[in-house]
Design a protein around this motif. Structure first.
Motif, PDB file in Angstrom:
ATOM      1  N   GLN A   1       0.915  -1.256  -0.090  1.00 51.38           N
ATOM      2  CA  GLN A   1      -0.102   0.030  -0.144  1.00 51.38           C
ATOM      3  C   GLN A   1       0.801   1.295   0.029  1.00 51.38           C
ATOM      4  OE1 GLN A   1      -3.145  -0.404  -0.192  1.00 51.38           O
ATOM      5  NE2 GLN A   1      -4.407   1.463   0.631  1.00 51.38           N
ATOM      6  N   LYS A   2       1.928   1.130   1.017  1.00 48.08           N
ATOM      7  CA  LYS A   2       3.066   2.232   0.661  1.00 48.08           C
ATOM      8  C   LYS A   2       3.589   2.604  -0.489  1.00 48.08           C
ATOM      9  CE  LYS A   2       3.626   1.916   5.803  1.00 48.08           C
ATOM     10  NZ  LYS A   2       4.715   1.934   6.872  1.00 48.08           N
ATOM     11  N   ALA A   3       4.156   1.635  -0.885  1.00 48.50           N
ATOM     12  CA  ALA A   3       4.970   1.646  -2.436  1.00 48.50           C
ATOM     13  C   ALA A   3       3.930   2.047  -3.436  1.00 48.50           C
ATOM     14  CB  ALA A   3       5.447   0.266  -2.421  1.00 48.50           C
ATOM     15  N   TRP A   4       2.606   1.599  -3.316  1.00 44.74           N
ATOM     16  CA  TRP A   4       1.762   2.231  -4.323  1.00 44.74           C
ATOM     17  C   TRP A   4       1.572   3.671  -4.485  1.00 44.74           C
ATOM     18  CZ3 TRP A   4      -1.290   0.510  -8.785  1.00 44.74           C
ATOM     19  CH2 TRP A   4      -2.361   1.359  -8.665  1.00 44.74           C
ATOM     20  N   TYR A   5       1.173   4.092  -3.201  1.00 51.55           N
ATOM     21  CA  TYR A   5       1.251   5.556  -3.004  1.00 51.55           C
ATOM     22  C   TYR A   5       2.416   6.560  -3.442  1.00 51.55           C
ATOM     23  CZ  TYR A   5      -3.403   5.241  -0.762  1.00 51.55           C
ATOM     24  OH  TYR A   5      -4.755   5.031  -0.635  1.00 51.55           O
ATOM     25  N   ALA A   6       3.599   5.927  -3.185  1.00 44.75           N
ATOM     26  CA  ALA A   6       5.008   6.547  -3.428  1.00 44.75           C
ATOM     27  C   ALA A   6       5.239   6.494  -4.961  1.00 44.75           C
ATOM     28  CB  ALA A   6       6.143   5.974  -2.665  1.00 44.75           C
ATOM     29  N   PHE A   7       4.695   5.414  -5.688  1.00 46.40           N
ATOM     30  CA  PHE A   7       5.173   5.048  -6.823  1.00 46.40           C
ATOM     31  C   PHE A   7       4.941   6.268  -7.985  1.00 46.40           C
ATOM     32  CE2 PHE A   7       3.701   3.305 -11.237  1.00 46.40           C
ATOM     33  CZ  PHE A   7       5.000   2.870 -11.624  1.00 46.40           C
ATOM     34  N   PRO A   8       3.769   6.919  -8.047  1.00 43.50           N
ATOM     35  CA  PRO A   8       3.524   7.688  -9.244  1.00 43.50           C
ATOM     36  C   PRO A   8       4.603   9.067  -9.034  1.00 43.50           C
ATOM     37  CG  PRO A   8       1.599   7.130  -8.279  1.00 43.50           C
ATOM     38  CD  PRO A   8       2.761   6.519  -7.376  1.00 43.50           C
ATOM     39  N   ASN A   9       4.975   9.524  -7.855  1.00 44.68           N
ATOM     40  CA  ASN A   9       5.857  10.509  -7.869  1.00 44.68           C
ATOM     41  C   ASN A   9       7.540  10.167  -7.614  1.00 44.68           C
ATOM     42  OD1 ASN A   9       3.436  12.175  -7.487  1.00 44.68           O
ATOM     43  ND2 ASN A   9       3.367  11.231  -5.652  1.00 44.68           N
ATOM     44  N   LYS A  10       7.769   8.895  -7.799  1.00 47.10           N
ATOM     45  CA  LYS A  10       9.084   8.426  -7.547  1.00 47.10           C
ATOM     46  C   LYS A  10       9.947   8.814  -8.719  1.00 47.10           C
ATOM     47  CE  LYS A  10      11.451   4.704  -5.293  1.00 47.10           C
ATOM     48  NZ  LYS A  10      11.345   3.388  -4.925  1.00 47.10           N
ATOM     49  N   GLN A  11      11.011   9.384  -8.353  1.00 45.04           N
ATOM     50  CA  GLN A  11      12.202   9.724  -9.514  1.00 45.04           C
ATOM     51  C   GLN A  11      13.365   9.573  -8.991  1.00 45.04           C
ATOM     52  OE1 GLN A  11      11.125  11.418 -12.183  1.00 45.04           O
ATOM     53  NE2 GLN A  11       9.093  11.734 -11.813  1.00 45.04           N
ATOM     54  N   PRO A  12      14.312   9.050 -10.259  1.00 39.78           N
ATOM     55  CA  PRO A  12      13.895   9.012 -11.445  1.00 39.78           C
ATOM     56  C   PRO A  12      13.243   7.681 -11.795  1.00 39.78           C
ATOM     57  CG  PRO A  12      16.011   8.327 -11.297  1.00 39.78           C
ATOM     58  CD  PRO A  12      15.754   8.511  -9.939  1.00 39.78           C
ATOM     59  N   PHE A  13      12.187   7.844 -13.088  1.00 39.11           N
ATOM     60  CA  PHE A  13      11.657   6.586 -13.368  1.00 39.11           C
ATOM     61  C   PHE A  13      12.699   5.771 -14.214  1.00 39.11           C
ATOM     62  CE2 PHE A  13       7.848   4.289 -14.372  1.00 39.11           C
ATOM     63  CZ  PHE A  13       8.156   3.710 -15.361  1.00 39.11           C
ATOM     64  N   PHE A  14      12.669   4.448 -13.571  1.00 41.80           N
ATOM     65  CA  PHE A  14      13.731   3.783 -14.514  1.00 41.80           C
ATOM     66  C   PHE A  14      13.114   2.314 -14.636  1.00 41.80           C
ATOM     67  CE2 PHE A  14      15.225   0.863 -11.477  1.00 41.80           C
ATOM     68  CZ  PHE A  14      14.977   1.542 -10.260  1.00 41.80           C
ATOM     69  N   VAL A  15      13.521   1.567 -15.631  1.00 41.08           N
ATOM     70  CA  VAL A  15      13.271   0.329 -15.950  1.00 41.08           C
ATOM     71  C   VAL A  15      14.600  -0.553 -16.048  1.00 41.08           C
ATOM     72  CG1 VAL A  15      11.004   0.703 -16.835  1.00 41.08           C
ATOM     73  CG2 VAL A  15      13.199   0.500 -18.214  1.00 41.08           C
ATOM     74  N   ARG A  16      14.488  -2.062 -15.855  1.00 41.88           N
ATOM     75  CA  ARG A  16      15.640  -2.684 -16.329  1.00 41.88           C
ATOM     76  C   ARG A  16      15.101  -3.839 -16.952  1.00 41.88           C
ATOM     77  NH1 ARG A  16      16.255  -7.361 -13.101  1.00 41.88           N
ATOM     78  NH2 ARG A  16      15.208  -7.214 -11.062  1.00 41.88           N
ATOM     79  N   LYS A  17      15.929  -4.341 -17.976  1.00 42.24           N
ATOM     80  CA  LYS A  17      15.542  -5.425 -18.688  1.00 42.24           C
ATOM     81  C   LYS A  17      15.516  -6.775 -17.893  1.00 42.24           C
ATOM     82  CE  LYS A  17      16.160  -7.049 -23.327  1.00 42.24           C
ATOM     83  NZ  LYS A  17      16.623  -6.639 -24.779  1.00 42.24           N
ATOM     84  N   LEU A  18      14.557  -7.650 -18.003  1.00 43.67           N
ATOM     85  CA  LEU A  18      14.416  -8.946 -17.330  1.00 43.67           C
ATOM     86  C   LEU A  18      14.627 -10.083 -18.301  1.00 43.67           C
ATOM     87  CD1 LEU A  18      11.031  -8.191 -15.454  1.00 43.67           C
ATOM     88  CD2 LEU A  18      13.214  -7.989 -14.467  1.00 43.67           C
ATOM     89  N   SER A  19      15.432 -10.839 -17.737  1.00 43.12           N
ATOM     90  CA  SER A  19      15.410 -12.264 -18.318  1.00 43.12           C
ATOM     91  C   SER A  19      14.170 -13.246 -18.198  1.00 43.12           C
ATOM     92  CB  SER A  19      16.443 -13.191 -17.675  1.00 43.12           C
ATOM     93  OG  SER A  19      16.157 -13.353 -16.448  1.00 43.12           O
ATOM     94  N   ASP A  20      14.172 -14.067 -19.202  1.00 45.89           N
ATOM     95  CA  ASP A  20      12.828 -14.864 -19.276  1.00 45.89           C
ATOM     96  C   ASP A  20      12.584 -15.432 -17.970  1.00 45.89           C
ATOM     97  OD1 ASP A  20      12.661 -14.255 -21.835  1.00 45.89           O
ATOM     98  OD2 ASP A  20      13.163 -16.114 -22.466  1.00 45.89           O
ATOM     99  N   ASN A  21      13.624 -15.865 -17.241  1.00 45.10           N
ATOM    100  CA  ASN A  21      13.575 -16.637 -15.811  1.00 45.10           C
ATOM    101  C   ASN A  21      13.013 -15.572 -14.830  1.00 45.10           C
ATOM    102  OD1 ASN A  21      14.362 -19.207 -16.775  1.00 45.10           O
ATOM    103  ND2 ASN A  21      16.403 -18.784 -16.190  1.00 45.10           N
ATOM    104  N   ASP A  22      13.623 -14.099 -14.877  1.00 42.09           N
ATOM    105  CA  ASP A  22      13.144 -13.269 -14.206  1.00 42.09           C
ATOM    106  C   ASP A  22      11.560 -12.740 -14.209  1.00 42.09           C
ATOM    107  OD1 ASP A  22      15.765 -12.886 -12.760  1.00 42.09           O
ATOM    108  OD2 ASP A  22      16.217 -11.337 -14.177  1.00 42.09           O
ATOM    109  N   LYS A  23      11.265 -12.894 -15.473  1.00 42.81           N
ATOM    110  CA  LYS A  23       9.853 -12.650 -15.972  1.00 42.81           C
ATOM    111  C   LYS A  23       8.996 -13.611 -15.316  1.00 42.81           C
ATOM    112  CE  LYS A  23      10.470 -11.796 -20.261  1.00 42.81           C
ATOM    113  NZ  LYS A  23      10.171 -11.349 -21.571  1.00 42.81           N
ATOM    114  N   GLU A  24       9.369 -14.646 -15.442  1.00 45.22           N
ATOM    115  CA  GLU A  24       8.572 -16.047 -14.953  1.00 45.22           C
ATOM    116  C   GLU A  24       8.594 -15.884 -13.231  1.00 45.22           C
ATOM    117  OE1 GLU A  24       8.281 -20.543 -15.096  1.00 45.22           O
ATOM    118  OE2 GLU A  24      10.004 -19.694 -16.019  1.00 45.22           O
ATOM    119  N   ARG A  25       9.460 -15.712 -12.460  1.00 46.30           N
ATOM    120  CA  ARG A  25       9.546 -15.673 -11.263  1.00 46.30           C
ATOM    121  C   ARG A  25       8.722 -14.378 -10.745  1.00 46.30           C
ATOM    122  NH1 ARG A  25      14.979 -17.216 -11.623  1.00 46.30           N
ATOM    123  NH2 ARG A  25      15.600 -14.970 -11.480  1.00 46.30           N
ATOM    124  N   PHE A  26       8.923 -13.228 -11.645  1.00 44.25           N
ATOM    125  CA  PHE A  26       8.145 -12.100 -11.145  1.00 44.25           C
ATOM    126  C   PHE A  26       6.526 -12.301 -11.345  1.00 44.25           C
ATOM    127  CE2 PHE A  26       5.567  -8.424 -12.358  1.00 44.25           C
ATOM    128  CZ  PHE A  26       6.155  -7.579 -11.190  1.00 44.25           C
TER     129      PHE A  26
END
Length: 491
Positions: A141-166
């Motif tokens: 719940q806390k992470a959800w409210y913090a998410f839209p205003n969190k800077q910088p916005f970044f992503v990282r590439k996920l391997s197929d195994n990472d995606k499956e576990r996620f």
């Protein structure tokens, strides 16, 4: 999956109740061919500033803030979705994900806390279990409210195994959010439940984008979450219009089988059925003429029942018949009463109470009689007192049509009428209206006279006899399954 967006297809001005075409005068400085929605609540629409001011002064200034509050979880979901989409850049959407919020939760959450709650639930310690469920979800719940205003916005590439576990972890969390929302809705914690449903859907949409193939478990959970969020809006009169926004977003994710935001039943037929909300008179089936030709006999029997069988009339939704238990929730003002001719709640298995009417129905409308006998509908005399409003709602399924034979109709068409989808219609004594009640509809009787119709539910004509029983069983099974899900927390 399409782009998520709020509903914008308004066809009636919230102030004057007219479509755009009535104000399509190019010489008018406020000319528009599309109704403009309120920028704050997004849930009313107008031709121009004049209509907006009139509606604001008459009523909207008292309702706008409440509507905005109801729409807020949807706006947060849209913001979440759009931020994620921006973060993807021009890379393959299925290869990227915003992971910092989820990874923080999955690392810090105490799974034992949820399992303890499940054990307490099984031991019928429901309140203690709910406290543990909510504590478990508090980090997210806390992470959800913090998410839209969190800077910088970044992503990282996920391997197929990472995606499956996620995806496995995220789906488990989505199911837990959904169950907690069920409990909170049943406990009248509406705001918290809607927030959890938005969070649940954010996870499911992300999982769906990462999955290479359709996962039935993901799709089923998404259907349940969208349906529950829609119902949470429809159960509160002031929020019902917001259900259009929810349905529009659900359609973008190919959920619930819906194709039109104004047609959102709990069960859509497994076979495709024509999407027509109101059937014009020139398309009425032949049996309509036979019933209309005998309407005066039906009216006489109605009058006799009001005089000699007054004890068998009951308020709609009072529990006297197996279907329509929740219908009382959409009634405001005075009374909506019924006398059941066919279906559960009928007090006379023989034809002594209304012999002519019942014989006419068996002969000319067997599809109505058989549906009622199978528990999928009813045939009733429906009486709506003056000063009563049946608020906007959708019927439970699209496997049937509804017919109204006008018996006693107030003279004022403007003050006593029915809206189906975006069109208003009026009754006439001795004439039938035929429509699909899985579309949004409402009834107003602002006169001082009663309105009486013979109401019939009948099989959708595009359902052939070989599939009717199968569809009805599927609809009833889905209803029972959705009820059971509320009482069995996921592991």
């Amino acid at each position: 999956m399409g782009s998520l967006s709020l509903f914008s297809g308004w066809k009636l001005c919230s102030s004057c109740d007219l479509p755009p075409s009535f104000h399509d005068d190019p010489s008018d400085s406020g000319h528009t061919t599309k109704l403009l929605s309120c920028s704050k609540c997004h849930s009313v629409a107008y031709h121009n500033v004049h209509c907006q001011r009139a509606h604001w002064n008459s009523s909207h200034k008292h309702h706008c803030k409440k509507l905005h509050h109801a729409v807020k979880p949807l706006l947060e979901l849209l913001k979440w979705h759009h931020r994620c989409s921006e973060g993807m850049g021009y890379s393959d959407y299925t290869s990227w994900i915003r992971v910092d919020m989820m990874s923080a939760f999955l690392a810090d959450s105490d799974d034992e806390l949820w399992r303890r709650g499940v054990d307490e639930w099984v031991d019928t310690q429901y309140l203690t279990a709910m406290r543990n469920f909510q504590r478990y979800l508090s980090i997210y719940q806390k992470a959800w409210y913090a998410f839209p205003n969190k800077q910088p916005f970044f992503v990282r590439k996920l391997s197929d195994n990472d995606k499956e576990r996620f995806c496995i972890s995220a789906l488990r969390l989505a199911k837990r959010l959904l169950f907690c929302a069920y409990c909170e809705l049943d406990g009248d914690q509406i705001d918290s439940a809607r927030q959890r449903l938005a969070q649940c859907l954010s996870l499911l949409i992300t999982i769906q984008s990462l999955s290479r193939s359709s996962n039935r478990e993901i799709l089923a959970s998404m259907d349940d979450a969208w349906m529950e969020l829609t119902l949470s809006m429809e159960e509160i009169p002031s929020d019902r219009v917001v259900a259009r926004h929810v349905a529009n977003m659900a359609i973008s994710t190919n959920s619930c089988g819906w194709v039109n935001p104004l047609q959102r039943p709990g069960y859509m037929a497994q076979v495709p059925l024509g999407g027509i909300s109101f059937i014009p008179r020139d398309q009425h089936p032949p049996w309509c003429q036979d019933i209309e030709a005998n309407w005066d006999h039906i009216l006489d029997e109605y009058k006799a029942l009001t005089k000699y069988n007054s004890r068998d009339w009951h308020d709609v939704g009072s529990g006297q018949r197996g279907s329509g238990h929740d219908d009382h929730r959409v009634v405001s003002g005075k009374r909506w009463t019924e006398y059941v001719l066919f279906g559960t709640g009928s007090f006379h298995e023989n034809d002594k109470d209304a012999p002519i009417t019942k014989q006419l129905l068996r002969k000319h409308v067997p599809d109505a009689v058989s549906l009622a006998q199978m528990g999928g509908g009813e045939v009733i005399f429906s009486r709506l007192e003056g000063g009563t409003h049946i608020q906007a709602h959708c019927g439970p399924t699209n496997i049937r049509w509804t017919a109204h034979l006008g018996l006693i109709v107030p003279r004022s068409e403007k003050d006593c009428r029915i809206r189906v989808a975006d069109e208003w219609h009026s009754w006439e004594a001795g004439r039938l209206l035929l429509f699909d009640d899985s579309y949004e509809h409402e009834v107003v009787n602002n006169t001082n006279q009663e309105r009486v119709v013979l109401l019939m539910r009948l099989w959708h004509p595009q359902l052939d006899s070989s599939t009717r029983n199968e569809e009805l069983i599927a609809a009833m099974s889905m209803k029972e399954e959705s009820f059971n899900k509320r009482y069995h927390p996921p592991k």
